[in-house]
Scaffold this motif. Sequence first.
Motif, PDB file in Angstrom:
ATOM      1  N   TYR A 144       0.873  -1.175   0.000  1.00 25.90           N
ATOM      2  CA  TYR A 144       0.000   0.000   0.000  1.00 25.90           C
ATOM      3  C   TYR A 144       0.909   1.224   0.000  1.00 25.90           C
ATOM      4  O   TYR A 144       1.818   1.321   0.832  1.00 25.90           O
ATOM      5  CB  TYR A 144      -0.931  -0.003   1.226  1.00 25.90           C
ATOM      6  N   LEU A 145       0.681   2.132  -0.919  1.00 23.99           N
ATOM      7  CA  LEU A 145       1.556   3.302  -1.117  1.00 23.99           C
ATOM      8  C   LEU A 145       3.032   2.866  -1.236  1.00 23.99           C
ATOM      9  O   LEU A 145       3.915   3.459  -0.599  1.00 23.99           O
ATOM     10  CB  LEU A 145       1.398   4.307   0.039  1.00 23.99           C
ATOM     11  N   TYR A 164     -17.176  -1.497  15.837  1.00 23.05           N
ATOM     12  CA  TYR A 164     -17.116  -2.919  16.183  1.00 23.05           C
ATOM     13  C   TYR A 164     -16.010  -3.639  15.407  1.00 23.05           C
ATOM     14  O   TYR A 164     -15.369  -4.540  15.929  1.00 23.05           O
ATOM     15  CB  TYR A 164     -18.478  -3.559  15.911  1.00 23.05           C
ATOM     16  N   LYS A 165     -15.809  -3.229  14.179  1.00 27.50           N
ATOM     17  CA  LYS A 165     -14.762  -3.865  13.363  1.00 27.50           C
ATOM     18  C   LYS A 165     -13.867  -2.822  12.721  1.00 27.50           C
ATOM     19  O   LYS A 165     -14.326  -1.726  12.392  1.00 27.50           O
ATOM     20  CB  LYS A 165     -15.408  -4.712  12.261  1.00 27.50           C
ATOM     21  N   ARG A 166     -12.630  -3.192  12.494  1.00 23.03           N
ATOM     22  CA  ARG A 166     -11.691  -2.315  11.804  1.00 23.03           C
ATOM     23  C   ARG A 166     -10.879  -3.152  10.821  1.00 23.03           C
ATOM     24  O   ARG A 166     -10.599  -4.318  11.101  1.00 23.03           O
ATOM     25  CB  ARG A 166     -10.685  -1.684  12.790  1.00 23.03           C
ATOM     26  N   LYS A 167     -10.513  -2.524   9.726  1.00 21.36           N
ATOM     27  CA  LYS A 167      -9.591  -3.179   8.789  1.00 21.36           C
ATOM     28  C   LYS A 167      -8.385  -2.254   8.679  1.00 21.36           C
ATOM     29  O   LYS A 167      -8.552  -1.066   8.357  1.00 21.36           O
ATOM     30  CB  LYS A 167     -10.281  -3.362   7.440  1.00 21.36           C
ATOM     31  N   LEU A 168      -7.228  -2.782   8.992  1.00 18.54           N
ATOM     32  CA  LEU A 168      -6.024  -1.938   9.027  1.00 18.54           C
ATOM     33  C   LEU A 168      -4.992  -2.389   8.002  1.00 18.54           C
ATOM     34  O   LEU A 168      -4.846  -3.588   7.760  1.00 18.54           O
ATOM     35  CB  LEU A 168      -5.348  -2.014  10.405  1.00 18.54           C
ATOM     36  N   TRP A 169      -4.286  -1.432   7.433  1.00 21.75           N
ATOM     37  CA  TRP A 169      -3.118  -1.711   6.609  1.00 21.75           C
ATOM     38  C   TRP A 169      -1.915  -1.214   7.426  1.00 21.75           C
ATOM     39  O   TRP A 169      -1.763   0.002   7.623  1.00 21.75           O
ATOM     40  CB  TRP A 169      -3.206  -0.947   5.295  1.00 21.75           C
ATOM     41  N   ILE A 170      -1.125  -2.134   7.956  1.00 20.29           N
ATOM     42  CA  ILE A 170      -0.016  -1.747   8.846  1.00 20.29           C
ATOM     43  C   ILE A 170       1.317  -1.962   8.128  1.00 20.29           C
ATOM     44  O   ILE A 170       1.591  -3.056   7.598  1.00 20.29           O
ATOM     45  CB  ILE A 170      -0.049  -2.581  10.151  1.00 20.29           C
ATOM     46  N   ASP A 171       2.095  -0.895   8.107  1.00 24.94           N
ATOM     47  CA  ASP A 171       3.431  -0.951   7.491  1.00 24.94           C
ATOM     48  C   ASP A 171       4.267  -2.008   8.219  1.00 24.94           C
ATOM     49  O   ASP A 171       4.456  -1.919   9.441  1.00 24.94           O
ATOM     50  CB  ASP A 171       4.077   0.451   7.603  1.00 24.94           C
TER      51      ASP A 171
END
Lengths: 247, 424
Positions: A144-145, A164-171
């Motif tokens: 991502y990027l 309640y929910k999260r979607k994360l893009w973690i370096d």
Amino acid sequence: MKNQIIILAVLSAILCKYSPGQLSAQKILEKTDANIIADNKYFKSKMIIHSRRGSRTIVSQSWVKGTEKSFTEYLAPARERGIKMLRIGDQLWMYSPRTDRTIRIAGHMLRQSIMGSDLSYEDFMEDPNLSKLYNAAIIKEENYLNRPCWVMDLTAAIEDIAYYKRKLWIDRERFLVLKEELFARSGELLKTSEIRKVFKTGGRWYPKHMVFKDAMKKGKGTEIIIEDIRFNEPVDEYRLSRAFLKR
Amino acid sequence: MIRFLLKGIIRDRSRSFFPGIIVSTGVFITVVMYCWVQGIFNDMFSVTARFQTGHVKVVTRAYHEEEKRLPNDLALLQSDSLSAALQQQYPQIIWKERIRFAGLLDVPDENGETRVQGPVFGMALNLLTRDAFDRKILDLEMTLTAGHMPDNTGEILITEQFAGRLNIQPGDTVTFMGMTMYGSMVMQNLRISGTVKFGISTMDRSTIIVDIETAREMLDMQNAAGEIVGFFRDFIYRNETAADLAGEFNRNYSHSGDEFAPTMLTLVDQGGLREIMSYTRTMMAVMIVIFMFILSVILWNTGLIGGIRRYREIGIRLAMGEPKDKLYFTMIGEAALIGLFGSAIGTVLGLLVAWYLQRYGVDLTGVMKNVNVLLANKLRAQITPVSYFVGFIPGMFAIILGTALSGLGIYKRSTASLFKEFEE
């Protein structure tokens, strides 16, 4: 032969310990939290709110102590200048010099937008310690990027929570959330945030330019630009008290 | 002929008494129900128009899309010139600028910190002119329960129920917290000049009434208004006229792609009123048809019982040479006369009850506590010209249909065996 086995065993142990691919989802989240949270933090930021009729820029400075206390003072524009906001735990107060009143923000008001932005008071109140609030699972790895990321699904581990929910893009190298999607229990997308620019300060990677978007609102979202940030500078306890609001 | 039939009905009361009672009862219920539904409709339209929609309303397209959240950030700009243009173009309508807003009302303790607070709905209109149209249309003087009308900017009216909940009274100062038109934070001290009670649960729950200039200053809406509402001068809503006005006005802006272009809405275009109206009318028609069917079945059965009782009479008349068709239509004629009288009696009784309900109403404050539509707590019936004849439709139709079905037995009588029947 015996020495070779020992060397191999030691090497395997080292690789297991330091290879990011081997980290559990919960461990990644803990490291991400640790990157953002500091004992004390001061920052000056600019919030650019893009509404359907135009854009406004709000300048503020904040002092943060751990995850429990924070104090924000608005510096510009003129109408907002002097407004102060104090958070202690799950309580939030606001002071306006125009009325010389300190008002507690509670109940349904917490879901309202701050200054017409895409952020709510609830977002402002949120405990940044995601690893304590959510159960995490890695669903895939992708770029991502141009940065290698873990894509993670977070499901709330406690009942009383805004998202309640999260979607994360973690370096994967910097342990920084580059993109986030926030969902209601029903699965409806509520908000998104994206980091446009990062910088390294005090030995950690930190967001410099973020864009928040309330999925329920039309408009181009709210940009937050960190102008200055200082970690672990002592914060005067008096500043983090209700008495300071009226000063 | 009619005189002959009348004599038969009056002299042989068993022919008319029971069918008459059934028809009267059915018509009575129809008339009362019709007037009751009309009353609720009328009340809903009147209250909604006064407090929310006007008979017509002009807003921006963007505001209309998100009207539920009271989006003053999408309000009309240069509202005074638009208002003047509307007044010139449509002089048959009275145009008034209004602002509706929401936020938090906070009551301070002696240290200026929050003592109690609650979410608030605000309505801003022209209050400071003594003979202001808005004061009259909301009947504010009549609904005032304590204190006085606002005399200065910064003064507000609050509903009695809300004031009671916050434990405040006229003379107290409260702080409104919300957002300006441009999204800035508003914290504004306001002084309570008086309390009001509208008798409408939705409004009485948590409303403040503010002068429009106070609201403009507070919400940073100089020369802007969320809505410009229009009322027919006689305050009678005419849907076709309103739709024509709205159509003509909107055609002027049909080529504009601007989301802030003004758009005119009629009363029924707002708040799902068209759907409610259409649904209720359909339900009313269905109810009348079901009523007619039930009455027809009862009257068919009554006709069959009557046929058995008059079996001998019909036989003699057939034996004396009266044609079956004539006999059949004579019985239908009799039924029509009974239906006419029964319907008239039912209508008179129904109108009497409807008149009582129109004059005194039924207080449903307890039931309305959690209702979210704009409806007065005291519901009243309404007698309209249609009320005088609506009951005749099921009344006449049911008895004629019932008699027509039961009378078919006449054609099954065999003339050849009539004398044999008499001998027995």
